[in-house]
Design an enzyme around this catalytic site. Sequence first.
Site, short mmCIF file in Angstrom:
data_model
loop_
_atom_site.label_atom_id
_atom_site.label_comp_id
_atom_site.label_asym_id
_atom_site.label_seq_id
_atom_site.Cartn_x
_atom_site.Cartn_y
_atom_site.Cartn_z
N HIS A 136 46.38 51.07 39.36
CA HIS A 136 47.70 50.68 38.86
C HIS A 136 48.83 51.23 39.72
O HIS A 136 50.00 50.99 39.41
CB HIS A 136 47.89 51.17 37.41
CG HIS A 136 47.05 50.43 36.41
ND1 HIS A 136 45.69 50.51 36.39
CD2 HIS A 136 47.40 49.60 35.41
CE1 HIS A 136 45.22 49.77 35.40
NE2 HIS A 136 46.25 49.19 34.78
N GLU B 211 42.53 36.94 38.84
CA GLU B 211 43.53 36.81 39.89
C GLU B 211 43.16 35.74 40.92
O GLU B 211 44.03 35.01 41.41
CB GLU B 211 43.75 38.16 40.58
CG GLU B 211 44.52 39.17 39.75
CD GLU B 211 43.68 39.82 38.66
OE1 GLU B 211 44.26 40.46 37.75
OE2 GLU B 211 42.43 39.69 38.72
#
Length: 330
Positions: A134, A65
């Site tokens: 998540h 990321e």
Amino acid sequence: MATGQTQKITLAKGLNLGLRRAMEADPKVLIMGEDVGKLGGVFRITDGLQKDFGEDRVIDSPLAESGIVGTAVGLALRGYRPVVEIQFDGFVYPAYDQIVCQVAKMHYRSHGHSKMPMVIRIPFGGGIGAVEHHSESPEAQFAHTPGLKVVACSNPVDGYWMIQQAIACDDPVIFLEPKRQYHADKADLDEHEAPEPLFASRVVRQGSDATVLAYGPTVKTALKAAEAAADEGKSLEVIDLRTLSPLDMAPVYDSVRRTGRVVVTHEAHLNLGMGAELAARISEECFYSLESPVLRVAGFDVPYPASRIEEEFLPDLDRVLDAVDRALEY
């Protein structure tokens, strides 16, 4: 599609169409992220875009990321408009340094000479039974960072328009998408209707007894609570904030001055969440209109729980209605 003709879309489809329209309108718009190309994203938001626009514009990235966002910074400085997908909300933290230290500060650091037209898409919130990292709600951390715009769509039509408006913005936009709503509901889209401004709140249900403020996944919860309250003779006004930074408080103040009572609901942790900032601003501007304290209904101050008990963690209809009842008792 002819003027006035509509199509029913989900939030996922609205975002997909919005990305497609933005890419058609501007060849400088690029999409980057993990599995966004051949797979079309884990939620299929970018489905079909690589096939139609090519691998140079819809780029499957490594699982990194910080590298994804850092590359997008360079592209934005060179005149592109990158749209970065963070696959899940909990994965954004490796890129947090890039976002806070580079993305948010570049325009200010350069005395306004260097623009940073990039969008960072983040599926956020719970409700899908996912595992650790998540299902999180990091919005307050970004709203607290000067230099970033932060918006949260809650429905298919807003998803379609807001993603295009965010891409057209010359400032960096954190674009929050309620993952539980991706495929949950459908709405009628008329692409020829004029969209509302990006950084604007909206009254989605009018009422007179109390104001309920929500954004993203809790807008649907708030609307359900208003329906249930109506059966008991209570009239709730529901406002979809839509923009978290900057906050559009004018519709909120107008509503509070009429109802005198406010409940704020969000999935993020209660402590130092968006509800705290909203309560402070309302107290400063509408103090003499308030008939009760501003109440907050939020996630508990613990790490996001295992999926089997997430429904105990998430604000639901009963918790919102309980807060409304407490506000009305003052």
